[in-house]
Design a protein around this motif. Sequence first.
Motif: not given
Length: 236
Positions: A4-16, A25-36
Amino acid sequence: MQSALRLIFPPQCISCGVLVESEFALCGSCWRDTHFISGLVCDTCGVPLPGEDEDVQCDDCMTMARPWTRGRAAVLYQDNARRLILSLKHGDRTELARPMATWLSRAVQPILRPDMMVAPVPLHRTRLLRRRYNQAALLAAAVAKDAGLEYCPDLLLRKKRTQIQEGMGVDARFANIAGALQAHPKRREICAGRHVLLVDDVMTSGATLAAGAEACRAAGARDVSVLVLARVAKDM
């Protein structure tokens, strides 16, 4: 309840902030821009290196004596990683320590020892009062918990307030931090004979980590290794 909490507050990218599938988590775009950092790295400081050899050092670590034995870093200090680290340090985004600690735990695996004691690089008390938290301590505590290692948050003290080192050259950085760190008088006994894993957010020249490692060794540490979230690297 969790669903229920995930429906009300869905996970968001920690960056954008865009929607993602899992928490912290990071979205795909932000993951590519984070150089592990992966592949071959300097065994002393963790900077990425070309080639496929093992147990190698970068040029800096071959020419500059390091008072620690081994080191690792999770990401390069550029682009999205730099923005996230600045948000952790200066933007009160302490929740970022959770995913960042996961990155650190993955990076430290090759040098992890079961007898290590984890300690953060300290802030001066005046800077700690203003910021209200030490980002290195947040990261170190999470890494220690994840690895099941002993954690000592106040193993080291910063006995003098140093200037911000951004923009300083290597010699100026070492001069600025000289004599600034020492082992806590009440923690010297637990430091003696131990292998200390010293944790910080960013390594540029290694001056601060060197001062911390020297303070640990002066207190009787048997060995010191270092772990940083981000490594400032020269163009390769």
